[in-house]
Every structure is written in structure tokens, then in C-alpha cells.
Design a protein around this motif. Sequence first.
Motif, PDB file in Angstrom:
ATOM      1  N   SER A 233       0.788  -1.097   0.054  1.00  0.00           N
ATOM      2  CA  SER A 233       0.025   0.027  -0.032  1.00  0.00           C
ATOM      3  C   SER A 233       0.807   1.211   0.055  1.00  0.00           C
ATOM      4  O   SER A 233       0.481   2.265  -0.638  1.00  0.00           O
ATOM      5  CB  SER A 233      -0.947   0.196   1.288  1.00  0.00           C
ATOM      6  OG  SER A 233      -1.662   1.108   1.405  1.00  0.00           O
ATOM      7  N   TRP A 237       0.245   3.298  -3.308  1.00  0.00           N
ATOM      8  CA  TRP A 237      -0.406   4.419  -3.247  1.00  0.00           C
ATOM      9  C   TRP A 237       0.314   5.505  -2.438  1.00  0.00           C
ATOM     10  O   TRP A 237      -0.575   6.542  -2.208  1.00  0.00           O
ATOM     11  CB  TRP A 237      -1.772   4.017  -2.745  1.00  0.00           C
ATOM     12  CG  TRP A 237      -2.590   3.408  -3.712  1.00  0.00           C
ATOM     13  CD1 TRP A 237      -3.376   3.826  -4.705  1.00  0.00           C
ATOM     14  CD2 TRP A 237      -2.587   1.752  -3.380  1.00  0.00           C
ATOM     15  NE1 TRP A 237      -4.113   2.709  -5.242  1.00  0.00           N
ATOM     16  CE2 TRP A 237      -3.921   1.620  -4.600  1.00  0.00           C
ATOM     17  CE3 TRP A 237      -2.473   0.789  -2.636  1.00  0.00           C
ATOM     18  CZ2 TRP A 237      -4.407   0.149  -4.677  1.00  0.00           C
ATOM     19  CZ3 TRP A 237      -2.953  -0.624  -2.885  1.00  0.00           C
ATOM     20  CH2 TRP A 237      -3.879  -0.605  -3.778  1.00  0.00           C
ATOM     21  N   LYS A 242      -4.235   1.934   2.844  1.00  0.00           N
ATOM     22  CA  LYS A 242      -4.939   1.075   1.730  1.00  0.00           C
ATOM     23  C   LYS A 242      -4.429  -0.294   1.860  1.00  0.00           C
ATOM     24  O   LYS A 242      -4.529  -1.097   0.714  1.00  0.00           O
ATOM     25  CB  LYS A 242      -4.756   1.682   0.713  1.00  0.00           C
ATOM     26  CG  LYS A 242      -5.430   3.031   0.391  1.00  0.00           C
ATOM     27  CD  LYS A 242      -5.287   3.866  -1.032  1.00  0.00           C
ATOM     28  CE  LYS A 242      -6.056   4.750  -1.248  1.00  0.00           C
ATOM     29  NZ  LYS A 242      -6.152   5.479  -2.673  1.00  0.00           N
ATOM     30  N   GLU A 245      -7.235  -2.932   0.625  1.00  0.00           N
ATOM     31  CA  GLU A 245      -7.414  -2.919  -0.909  1.00  0.00           C
ATOM     32  C   GLU A 245      -6.110  -3.652  -1.372  1.00  0.00           C
ATOM     33  O   GLU A 245      -6.343  -4.283  -2.386  1.00  0.00           O
ATOM     34  CB  GLU A 245      -7.371  -1.396  -1.450  1.00  0.00           C
ATOM     35  CG  GLU A 245      -7.700  -1.268  -2.899  1.00  0.00           C
ATOM     36  CD  GLU A 245      -7.903   0.106  -3.446  1.00  0.00           C
ATOM     37  OE1 GLU A 245      -7.769   0.371  -4.694  1.00  0.00           O
ATOM     38  OE2 GLU A 245      -7.921   1.229  -2.572  1.00  0.00           O
TER      39      GLU A 245
END
Length: 320
Positions: A233, A237, A242, A245
Motif C-alpha cells: 500500500s 499508493w 490502503k 485494498e
Amino acid sequence: MQDQMRSYLDFEKPVAELDSKVDELRTLAASGTDISDEIGRIEDKAAQALADLYTNLTPWQKTLVARHPQRPHFNDFITGLITEFTPLAGDRKFGEDEALVAGFGRFRGEPICVMGQEKGDSTESRIRHNFGMARPEGYRKCVRLMEMAERFGLPVLSLADSAGAYPGIGAEERGQAEAIARSTDACLSLGVPNVAIITGEGMSGGAIAITTANRVLMLEHAIYSVISPEAASSILWRDGTKAQEAANNMKITAQDMLRFGVIDSILKEPVGGAHRDPAAMIATTGDAIAKAFEELHGLDADAIRKQRRQKFLDIGRKLG
């Protein structure tokens, strides 16, 4: 393990509420009230809710299960499966690393070399074992023991459960990457059978260093990846929040690993995860280990190396 001592994960809240209700009713029943039928009904409802939850876990939920603090650790498997276990210390180069425990013992009466990460189960033991994150000397100790195992013709068993190799400055200064590479090479070069089990987290080179084996097995809700969801993450990102995700897109579950040919089989866990019935999980693991070594029995050193080499060359080429 007593229900009131169990740690529930966030997604298990519906089950936690039902279990709490059962506890309340049991307390009431202890005072003389006959409500056994109601207790049984709610217990059945809780069991069904738990089964439904664990039938459809997301990769992130599996990550949380793999990290559960009450999940059986290396020492639990040793206690349940290995007799006469004698741990050996030190890499004969720098010092001892208690994050990676390694030694010799007997598995079902036969001598064996065993190694794996131990996370610890209390504040004191977690600090002592560095939360299962090994330093270079831990991997060099494993190389030393693998060389001994080959010298004496003993099979090697690895139990991986680590968030990754320790990323501290001292570990990097002492050659963390080189130590991991040499441990991986030692696994690949063994002329004796080796079997690896990912019992919880199999993260990064820290896990790969001891799981490059003839047979690689995973517990049903374990995870295996070159990087943790949190680290992925942060890289993808630039946002560490995150992780969920990332996990849902990284293909890190045992089911993904089997489909891609990274592992050879999945060991089914008790309903609700290995932490709900550690004894049953350890027994299942023991049977799987015995079967894996039996499949390799009778192969000479060249055949063992050839089988292992071909296994890893085939990864990604054959989809299950």
C-alpha cells in the motif's frame, strides 16, 4: 481455550455477540434456571454464523486470521509433533537469533531437522523472539543446520510464520539480503527431502529463505507473499492505510498460491480458524508432513534436487 479468553477479530462481531449471550445464559443456568434448550439453540446459531463467515473470507480477512495472536506458533507445533527436540544456537559468525528457532528432534520416531520463526505468545517472549522477524544470523544458523542435516542424511522441515525479515540498520549492515539468498540457495541445494509449511504469515524473503522446499504446504487461512499488504500500500499508493485494498488484489491466499502452482496443497483449518482448535490443526499438520515425506521416500539426492528444481521452474507455467 476458554471462550471468554478468546480474542475476536472485527469481522467476527456477530459471533462474539452470540457467544456473549451464551455466556450470560450459562451464568443464569448456574443459578438453577433450566434454559439448556435456549443455550443449545444459540450455540447452534453461533456455530452456523461462524461457519458462514469463514466460508467466504476476503483476502484481507484471511490476513487478519493469519495474524491472530492465538494462532498456533512454532513452539506449539514442536511440542505437538516433535519429540526429543534439541535447539541449536548461533551462526558461528556473529551470534544467536531467537526469531528463528532451529534444531534436531524426532518426528514420529524418525530423526529430523526442524526450523521456523517463533513470534512469541506474551510480551516478554515476543520481544525475545523479535516478533518472529529474523536477522542475518538467524538465516546463517539455518544454513549451518541444513548443512548438518545433509551431512547426516536427515530430512528438513520448515515452519514459516513471519511478517518478514527484520529491516533494522544492524541487520542490513550484517548482510540481511545476502543471508536470505544463501539460505534460499541452501534449501534448493539440499540432497535430502525438505518440506515447508506456511502456518500463518509467509511474508517476503524472510519466509522464502526457509520454504524453498520439495513440498510446500499452507494452512487454509495462511497468507504468502513477497511483501506485506501494508508495505504494498505504501509503495503503490504512498498511503499505508490502503492495506485492505492491497491485500484484496495481491493474490496472497493459500487458494491463490495453489492455483498458481506456488504451493502443493492446502491444509484445512478447523471452522473459525486454527486458533479455535490448535490441537486439531497440529494433528492435521502432522499427518500432512508425514504424507509429504512419504512421497519423497526412496529418492536419491540427484532425484530430490531435480524434483525440487522442476517444481520451482513450473511456477506460473501451469495453472491449477
